[in-house]
Structures are given as structure tokens and as C-alpha cells.
Write a protein that holds these residues in place. Structure first.
Motif, PDB file in Angstrom:
ATOM      1  N   ASN A 139       2.036   1.652  -3.822  1.00 56.27           N
ATOM      2  CA  ASN A 139       0.855   2.197  -4.270  1.00 56.27           C
ATOM      3  C   ASN A 139       0.706   3.629  -4.277  1.00 56.27           C
ATOM      4  O   ASN A 139       0.529   4.524  -5.029  1.00 56.27           O
ATOM      5  N   GLN A 140       0.893   4.167  -2.856  1.00 56.38           N
ATOM      6  CA  GLN A 140       0.630   5.358  -2.531  1.00 56.38           C
ATOM      7  C   GLN A 140       1.812   6.624  -2.967  1.00 56.38           C
ATOM      8  O   GLN A 140       1.596   7.669  -3.248  1.00 56.38           O
ATOM      9  N   ILE A 181     -17.661   0.541   3.824  1.00 54.99           N
ATOM     10  CA  ILE A 181     -17.432   0.272   2.386  1.00 54.99           C
ATOM     11  C   ILE A 181     -15.898  -0.549   2.316  1.00 54.99           C
ATOM     12  O   ILE A 181     -15.558  -1.596   1.918  1.00 54.99           O
ATOM     13  N   VAL A 215     -22.364  -9.290 -29.387  1.00 56.28           N
ATOM     14  CA  VAL A 215     -21.289 -10.350 -29.369  1.00 56.28           C
ATOM     15  C   VAL A 215     -20.019  -9.720 -29.487  1.00 56.28           C
ATOM     16  O   VAL A 215     -18.983  -9.936 -28.916  1.00 56.28           O
ATOM     17  N   ALA A 216     -19.760  -8.957 -30.550  1.00 49.21           N
ATOM     18  CA  ALA A 216     -18.650  -8.115 -30.940  1.00 49.21           C
ATOM     19  C   ALA A 216     -18.917  -6.662 -31.188  1.00 49.21           C
ATOM     20  O   ALA A 216     -19.970  -6.163 -31.735  1.00 49.21           O
ATOM     21  N   GLU A 217     -17.862  -5.784 -30.837  1.00 48.01           N
ATOM     22  CA  GLU A 217     -18.485  -4.155 -31.236  1.00 48.01           C
ATOM     23  C   GLU A 217     -17.308  -3.891 -32.435  1.00 48.01           C
ATOM     24  O   GLU A 217     -16.252  -4.463 -32.554  1.00 48.01           O
ATOM     25  N   ASP A 276     -17.872  -8.570  -4.415  1.00 47.44           N
ATOM     26  CA  ASP A 276     -19.249  -8.305  -3.733  1.00 47.44           C
ATOM     27  C   ASP A 276     -19.683  -6.774  -3.724  1.00 47.44           C
ATOM     28  O   ASP A 276     -21.042  -6.650  -3.310  1.00 47.44           O
ATOM     29  N   LEU A 277     -19.014  -6.052  -4.138  1.00 47.88           N
ATOM     30  CA  LEU A 277     -19.435  -4.306  -3.972  1.00 47.88           C
ATOM     31  C   LEU A 277     -19.989  -4.203  -5.456  1.00 47.88           C
ATOM     32  O   LEU A 277     -19.603  -4.770  -6.497  1.00 47.88           O
ATOM     33  N   ASN A 284      -6.298  -8.223  -1.463  1.00 43.07           N
ATOM     34  CA  ASN A 284      -5.028  -8.042  -2.419  1.00 43.07           C
ATOM     35  C   ASN A 284      -5.253  -6.793  -3.108  1.00 43.07           C
ATOM     36  O   ASN A 284      -4.326  -6.110  -2.873  1.00 43.07           O
ATOM     37  N   ARG A 285      -6.424  -6.477  -3.556  1.00 44.02           N
ATOM     38  CA  ARG A 285      -6.752  -5.474  -4.359  1.00 44.02           C
ATOM     39  C   ARG A 285      -6.814  -4.199  -3.364  1.00 44.02           C
ATOM     40  O   ARG A 285      -6.314  -3.185  -3.775  1.00 44.02           O
ATOM     41  N   MET A 286      -7.117  -4.388  -2.262  1.00 40.84           N
ATOM     42  CA  MET A 286      -7.119  -3.385  -1.205  1.00 40.84           C
ATOM     43  C   MET A 286      -5.616  -2.781  -1.251  1.00 40.84           C
ATOM     44  O   MET A 286      -5.423  -1.560  -1.120  1.00 40.84           O
ATOM     45  N   ASN A 287      -4.899  -3.802  -0.779  1.00 45.80           N
ATOM     46  CA  ASN A 287      -3.508  -3.086  -0.440  1.00 45.80           C
ATOM     47  C   ASN A 287      -2.915  -2.555  -1.718  1.00 45.80           C
ATOM     48  O   ASN A 287      -1.947  -1.453  -1.806  1.00 45.80           O
ATOM     49  N   PHE A 288      -3.017  -3.103  -2.952  1.00 48.42           N
ATOM     50  CA  PHE A 288      -2.699  -2.468  -4.400  1.00 48.42           C
ATOM     51  C   PHE A 288      -3.295  -1.302  -4.785  1.00 48.42           C
ATOM     52  O   PHE A 288      -3.122  -0.473  -5.629  1.00 48.42           O
ATOM     53  N   THR A 289      -4.312  -0.765  -3.668  1.00 43.67           N
ATOM     54  CA  THR A 289      -4.911   0.282  -4.050  1.00 43.67           C
ATOM     55  C   THR A 289      -4.553   1.212  -2.841  1.00 43.67           C
ATOM     56  O   THR A 289      -5.248   2.609  -2.825  1.00 43.67           O
ATOM     57  N   GLY A 290      -3.580   1.066  -2.393  1.00 43.88           N
ATOM     58  CA  GLY A 290      -2.795   2.053  -1.455  1.00 43.88           C
ATOM     59  C   GLY A 290      -3.559   2.043  -0.163  1.00 43.88           C
ATOM     60  O   GLY A 290      -3.561   3.090   0.783  1.00 43.88           O
ATOM     61  N   HIS A 348       0.801  -1.206   0.091  1.00 45.53           N
ATOM     62  CA  HIS A 348      -0.029  -0.057  -0.142  1.00 45.53           C
ATOM     63  C   HIS A 348       1.064   1.219  -0.036  1.00 45.53           C
ATOM     64  O   HIS A 348       0.517   2.355  -0.560  1.00 45.53           O
ATOM     65  N   GLN A 398      -6.645   6.929  -9.362  1.00 44.28           N
ATOM     66  CA  GLN A 398      -5.737   7.250  -8.463  1.00 44.28           C
ATOM     67  C   GLN A 398      -4.726   8.086  -9.238  1.00 44.28           C
ATOM     68  O   GLN A 398      -3.731   8.638  -8.538  1.00 44.28           O
ATOM     69  N   ALA A 404     -12.335 -10.323 -29.186  1.00 42.78           N
ATOM     70  CA  ALA A 404     -12.921  -8.913 -29.124  1.00 42.78           C
ATOM     71  C   ALA A 404     -12.516  -8.154 -27.905  1.00 42.78           C
ATOM     72  O   ALA A 404     -12.188  -6.875 -27.893  1.00 42.78           O
ATOM     73  N   GLU A 455      -8.422  -8.144 -10.554  1.00 44.27           N
ATOM     74  CA  GLU A 455      -8.682  -8.269  -9.116  1.00 44.27           C
ATOM     75  C   GLU A 455      -9.405  -7.105  -8.735  1.00 44.27           C
ATOM     76  O   GLU A 455      -9.105  -5.844  -8.665  1.00 44.27           O
ATOM     77  N   ARG A 471     -15.974  -3.828   3.955  1.00 43.54           N
ATOM     78  CA  ARG A 471     -16.642  -4.753   3.016  1.00 43.54           C
ATOM     79  C   ARG A 471     -15.520  -5.113   2.148  1.00 43.54           C
ATOM     80  O   ARG A 471     -15.388  -6.293   1.584  1.00 43.54           O
ATOM     81  N   ALA A 472     -14.821  -4.240   1.743  1.00 46.20           N
ATOM     82  CA  ALA A 472     -13.697  -4.372   0.613  1.00 46.20           C
ATOM     83  C   ALA A 472     -12.497  -5.347   1.252  1.00 46.20           C
ATOM     84  O   ALA A 472     -12.151  -6.176   0.517  1.00 46.20           O
ATOM     85  N   THR A 513     -13.895  -8.845   0.735  1.00 45.72           N
ATOM     86  CA  THR A 513     -13.964  -9.244  -0.846  1.00 45.72           C
ATOM     87  C   THR A 513     -12.498  -9.808  -1.494  1.00 45.72           C
ATOM     88  O   THR A 513     -12.263 -10.427  -2.008  1.00 45.72           O
ATOM     89  N   ASN A 514     -11.574  -8.597  -1.071  1.00 47.64           N
ATOM     90  CA  ASN A 514     -10.403  -8.578  -1.837  1.00 47.64           C
ATOM     91  C   ASN A 514      -9.243  -8.020  -0.992  1.00 47.64           C
ATOM     92  O   ASN A 514      -9.102  -6.498  -1.468  1.00 47.64           O
ATOM     93  N   PHE A 533     -13.348  -5.850  -6.305  1.00 44.46           N
ATOM     94  CA  PHE A 533     -14.198  -6.133  -5.184  1.00 44.46           C
ATOM     95  C   PHE A 533     -15.504  -6.588  -5.632  1.00 44.46           C
ATOM     96  O   PHE A 533     -16.537  -5.904  -5.772  1.00 44.46           O
TER      97      PHE A 533
END
Lengths: 251, 402
Positions: A76-77, B223, B400-402, A92-93, B233-239, A73, A165, A182, A88, B226-227, B230-231, A90
Motif C-alpha cells: 500500500n505504501q 485512533i 429512495v433514488a437520485e 466503530d469509528l 484488514n483495512r488497516m493493513n491495506f491502508t499502509g 501495508h 492516499q 441506484a 472494509e 481503535r482501528a 475494528t478492522n 472502520f
């Protein structure tokens, strides 16, 4: 000017030398691709850049500061965002909530204790999230559960979350892996658009040569943990060493 | 209202109404009738409904939002109870200092346990919290006897200092003179309704805590929790640093548990180590899952459901059963009673266990999901004649395809 400097990075897993003396420098506002056959050490290198692995030797500098020993983190910051091989997000959100999270992270930092504020009253964050969803062409999906979307849309959302970000360096780990043609083309178009419209440096790891040659300004070929050559896409295409690495000795 | 959207406000008002009219709602059967034993509207049980409601609401903030399954929350409940009783011993029977201290002490205790346990996630986290809670239980029973009074349980003695006790202060827990056991009885025909001061104090506190939980659920902080679920990993890589978020959720839910413990001691000034045992920790897990983890009202329903079974079903014994089935021929009567015997009285756990299994298998979202399904069933019946069913429309053509 180089924004990312990798110097003499080595990483060993038991008896396996995954990376040996990797030197790499990514110039600002370019798209730099790292390619190589399976097991070449691409993912290990990427993991060293974002704090998931700590290399045994060498240094990794981002914008003049070392990233080694920092937590994901914190990296990332500093301005590095990463897109994963499997999206990756979220799951459930809702899509909108997904998009709000990185904006909260930018506004409030790594941790904010605000249990009494209402999320739906954070007008500044919601406005930015909606605008980014508009940019990503997914405004109509904003109240959908993120997990219910197609893989292409998940990828689009993930890239949007990273972009919201306003990172200086975007790392992409095989962004089109497992995608239909596609969706792959859509993703390439999206990345091209990002590259043209924003001041952003992109480092991409990819198998798919079509993706690499449509995006990259420079390419580094990695084989057995060491960089083989680094050059422009045109020169890489016909390079004998690259053909050797990909097709074996006899080619 | 109160900064909530209309849906949440409605929910809050429903809960408020249920709390206010509980003495009526829980006593639907006239006194002396056959069914009077199903009445739950007596002070002791109503207090337990709302106190365990608070406990479950707090637990749900941790488990429902972040997905971290703590198996040691009863430790905070017990710590809260002990703190409150100590306040009664030292200061006097006013419940306010006791309740405040129980929240603070439980908060500090959960900060310590959470700081250590949250280094791991998943099953390891559960085991760590379980270990801490069992350790607290065993220590309260043995080496900490000077503080906890060991097996006897902590209680107030006449020679305790009680510095703030005035000459005419009541000798039972009270709030500025309002005695917790004061009950106003209202007889309406054959019905008897009881309005208890302690129950209403607990109910008001539960409403405030419920409101607080709604705010937490709807906040940016909610929120983020809940994050985490759910994830990460993504949370840490979102800072974002997930550790302080989980720790904050753990401490908040620990404080809820401490508050519940403090209120329990305020209703009955006694605290025993068994309140911290793992069965008590498991009970709140059951309440939350049974009601619907991650939903706002579910844990309260689950708490009420389990407490109702514990107190009402356990009272049905063989003689009651014989009374019910007296109309059957003798042999058949004995047979039916023998069949039902394992499910009632001391066997209430069996009934609860079967119900729990049925809910988990068929209604993974808990009682709340059951309610939603029933509601949907009614809505569908109403709407089908109009042909305006929102859930059955032709699917949009896939691109189907764009």
C-alpha cells in the motif's frame, strides 16, 4: 507505459491449478477490467497483486519494483490501494475518523508513536479529510458511526479513503456486488468522475457487465486460470471465445 | 485545560475531586454505628482502590482500545512488586527508585511477552498471555526463589545492604522522609476521617496516569488502536502496520501494571508470587468489563466496586446478620440469616458473580452505561414537557433514488 506487469504468474492450491501462466500488463492512467466466470481465478490474481497470496511462479512488478514477498501495508505504501468486495471500513469509528486514518498513514508512515498529540488538533489532517468528504458528498455524515451507513455510503467512504492516499493504482474487487441498482449507478458515476479527474490507474474485477462496459478502457477475460483474450470493450463484446467461456461449448 | 477539551477536563476534575475527598466520601457513617462497617475510608482500602484503578486504567488501554484480551497482566504487577522490594533491599526505603524500576522492568518484561504473544490474536493471544503469566507465577514460586524468596515472599530484612539508608532514615517506606503509613486522623463529632500519606501519593500518581490515558485515548495513536479493534484488514491495506501498534499498547499497559505493582510494594514492602496468579489477571479483566471497557472512567469504577466488595462484604458474618435481624421473631430471624448467609462473608464471590452477570447481560457497556441510562432518564423527564426531545423527532424523509 505499463505501471503493473504480471508475468507468468501461477498459483496452485493442492490439486487445483487456480492460476496458470497469467500475463497481464496494465497501462498507466487507464481503466483495466478483468472479467471471467466464477472460479476463473480473478480473486486469486488480485490477492497475488496485494501480498495476500504469494504466487508459486512468475513475477508481479509495480512501477518497476517487485511486490512479491512484501506485506500488505508495504505494498500500500508503494502506491496501491484496494477496495474490497464487501466494504472494509472502520465501523466503530466516525466517518471523519475513518477518513483521517489513511491521511495519518500517508503523513506518519506505517507506524507512529504519538500518544500525547491530540487528534483534534491535527489541523492539516482534518482539513484534508474534510475536503475529501466534501468531494465524496458525505460531509453531512462526518460525525456518524461508519457502521450505521448504507452499503452505498460505506462503499463511497471506502473509495474516498483509498483516494485520500493519492494512490497510483486503485484495485477494485467487484465494487458493486450486492448493491441496489441506484447505488450501482452512483458508484459507476463516482468511478467515472475519479477516472476523468485524477491521474490514476484503475484495475477492476467485476461480474456486472454494465459496470465493466461503462468504465473499462481495456478488458482481460480470464477463464480457468488463464487469460483468454485481452482487447478493447467493443471487440470483447462480440468475441466468440468470450461467449464460449461464459455460456459453455454449445453457444 | 491541559490540552483537553472541556468534557474531558470536567471528567479529570471530577476524578481529582473524588480522590481528594475520598476520606470523607468513603466514610459516610459515624464511628460505632451499625453501618460503620460499610465505611471504606481507611488507608489500606483507599490505597487499594487507587492502585487497582491504575492497574485497570492501563489494562483498558490494551483491552478497551485494541480489543486484545490479555489474561496475564498480573505477571507485570508481580514483576513490578518484586522490582520495588529489591530496590528497598538494595538502596533503602525511599519509594521513588522502587517505583521507577518497577515501571522499567515491567515495560521490558511486557515487551518480551507481547512480542511473542502478539503473533496471534483472539483466543490464542489470550491463552499465550495466560500461559506466560502462569509460567512466571510457577517460576517465582520455585526455581526463581533466589530472586523471589519463593513461598515466603520477598521482604526486607535487617541485614539487607540498603546502601542509601542514612542513620536517621525512617525504617518504613517513605518518600524523602514522608512516611507512607503516616496518617492524620480528624475527629468530627462521631465521625473519624483518616488522611494517609501513602494514599495521597497513590492518588496523585493515579491522576497523572488517568490524564495520560485520556491523552492516549484522544491521540492519533489512540485512533489507530481503535482501528486495530475494528478492522485490521483495512488497516493493513491502508499502509499501516498493526503489529507495532498493538505491541506499543501492550507495553504501555504492562508499564501501568508494573507501576501498580510498585505502588503496592511501596505501601506494604512485601511481594508474593500469588500476586501473579491467574485469578489476579482475571480480576482486572472483571474490573474493566464491569466498569465499562473502552470508557475512560469505567475501569476505575470497576476497580473500586470489586475492591469494595472484597473488603466490605466479606466482613459481614453470621453474627453481624443476627444483629441486623434481631428485631424479627427467632425462627424467622434464623431463616433470613440462613438465606443471606451464602451471599456474604466468605460468600462475597457469589454476590459479585451475580452482579457481574447482571451487568454483562443487562448493561453490556458496564456501570458507565448504567449511569448514562439513568442520566438519560432524568434528562428525558425534564425535556418532555417542552416538546423538545432530541431523540424523538419525526424521521427525515428517506431518499429512495437520485
Amino acid at each position: 507505459m505499463a505501471i503493473l506487469e504480471v508475468k507468468d504468474v501461477g498459483k496452485r492450491f493442492g490439486g487445483l491449478q487456480a492460476l496458470g501462466d497469467v500475463n497481464l500488463s496494465v497501462a498507466e492512467n487507464t481503466c483495466h477490467a478483468i472479467i471471467g466466470p466464477n472460479g476463473a481465478g480473478k480473486s486469486t490474481l488480485l490477492n497475488c497483486l496485494i501480498g495476500k497470496l504469494i504466487p508459486d511462479t512468475g513475477s508481479v512488478m509495480f512501477d518497476g519494483k517487485s511486490v512479491l514477498g512484501r506485506k500488505p501495508h508495504e505494498i500500500n505504501q508503494m502506491g496501491i490501494s484496494r477496495v474490497f468486495q464487501t466494504p472494509e471500513i472502520f465501523g466503530d469509528l466516525t466517518v471523519l475518523e475513518n477518513m483521517m486514518i489513511p491521511i495519518f498513514a500517508e503523513r506518519d508512515g506505517a507506524f507512529a508513536l504519538n500518544p500525547l498529540k491530540m487528534a483534534d488538533k491535527q489541523a492539516d489532517v482534518i482539513e484534508r479529510a474534510e475536503a475529501m468528504l466534501e468531494d465524496m458528498n458525505m460531509a453531512d455524515k462526518r460525525h456518524m458511526h461508519a457502521a450505521a451507513m448504507s452499503r452505498g455510503d460505506k462503499r463511497r467512504l471506502e473509495i474516498g479513503m483509498c483516494l485520500s492516499q493519492q494512490p497510483r493504482l486503485l484495485l477494485l474487487d467487484e465494487p458493486t456486488a450486492g448493491m441496489a441498482r441506484a447505488d450501482t449507478n452512483n458508484t459507476i458515476d463516482l468511478l467515472k468522475q475519479i477516472k476523468d479527474e485524477r491521474d490514476i490507474t484503475i484495475a477492476i474485477i467485476e461480474h456486472d457487465m454494465h459496470v465493466v462496459f461503462s468504465l473499462a478502457d481495456r478488458i482481460t477475460v480470464l477463464a480457468q486460470g488463464t487469460p483468454l483474450v485481452e482487447d478493447t470493450p467493443d471487440k470483447i463484446k462480440g468475441h466468440p471465445k468470450v461467449r464460449e467461456a461464459y455460456l459453455g461449448e454449445s453457444a | 485545560m491541559f490540552g483537553l477539551n472541556s468534557k474531558d477536563t470536567r471528567l479529570l476534575l471530577i476524578v481529582a475531586a473524588l480522590c481528594l475527598f475520598a476520606p470523607f466520601l468513603l466514610n459516610p457513617f459515624p464511628e460505632g454505628s451499625e453501618l460503620a462497617q460499610f465505611n471504606a475510608g481507611y488507608p489500606d482500602l483507599m490505597q487499594r482502590f487507587v492502585i487497582f484503578g491504575i492497574f485497570a486504567i492501563g489494562f483498558n488501554i490494551l483491552f478497551g482500545l485494541t480489543g486484545y484480551l490479555s489474561f496475564g497482566h498480573a505477571a507485570f504487577l508481580g514483576v513490578g512488586s518484586y522490582s520495588a522490594v529489591w530496590m528497598f533491599k538494595l538502596l533503602g526505603y525511599n519509594v521513588l527508585p522502587g517505583i521507577v524500576l518497577s515501571v522499567i522492568v515491567a515495560g521490558l518484561f511486557s515487551l518480551l511477552i507481547g512480542f511473542i504473544s502478539l503473533r496471534r490474536s483472539g483466543i490464542y493471544f489470550s491463552i499465550l498471555t495466560l500461559a506466560f503469566a502462569q509460567m512466571s507465577f510457577a517460576m517465582a514460586y520455585s526455581v526463581l526463589t533466589p530472586i523471589t524468596n519463593g513461598e515466603t515472599g520477598l521482604q526486607v530484612y535487617t541485614d539487607d545492604p540498603q546502601f542509601l539508608m542514612g542513620a536517621n532514615s525512617p525504617n518504613v517506606p517513605h518518600l524523602f522522609g514522608l512516611q507512607m503509613n503516616a496518617t492524620y486522623k480528624m475527629e468530627l463529632g462521631a465521625w473519624l476521617f483518616q488522611f494517609n500519606a501513602g494514599y495521597y501519593l497513590c492518588a496523585i500518581i493515579m491522576l497523572v496516569m488517568f490524564y495520560l490515558a485520556v491523552r492516549i485515548f484522544r491521540s492519533p495513536f489512540g485512533i489507530m488502536l481503535r482501528a486495530v479493534k475494528t478492522n485490521q484488514n483495512r488497516m493493513n491495506f491502508t499502509g499501516l502496520n498493526s503489529r507495532p501498534y498493538t505491541l506499543a499498547a501492550f507495553v504501555i499497559s504492562g508499564m501501568y501494571a508494573g507501576l501498580a505493582g510498585g505502588l503496592m510494594a511501596s505501601m506494604d514492602p512485601l511481594a508474593g508470587a500469588e500476586r501473579m496468579q491467574w485469578t489476579a489477571s482475571g480480576e482486572v479483566v472483571l474490573m474493566t468489563i464491569l466498569g465499562g471497557a473502552g470508557t475512560l472512567i469505567g475501569p476505575v469504577l470497576g476497580a473500586g466496586f470489586i475492591k469494595y466488595f472484597e473488603n466490605i462484604f466479606s466482613k459481614i458474618n453470621d453474627s453481624v446478620l443476627h444483629g441486623w435481624f434481631a428485631f424479627l421473631p427467632d425462627g424467622l430471624e434464623d431463616f433470613v440469616v440462613a438465606i443471606l448467609h451464602p451471599f456474604v462473608g466468605k460468600g462475597w464471590h457469589l454476590t459479585l458473580g451475580i452482579l457481574f452477570m447482571l451487568v454483562v447481560i443487562f448493561l453490556p457497556g458496564g456501570l458507565i452505561e448504567g449511569g448514562q441510562r439513568v442520566a438519560r432518564l432524568f434528562r428525558r423527564k425534564k425535556q418532555t414537557p417542552d416538546g423538545k426531545d432530541p431523540e424523538h423527532h419525526p424521521k427525515p424523509a428517506p431518499h429512495v433514488a437520485e
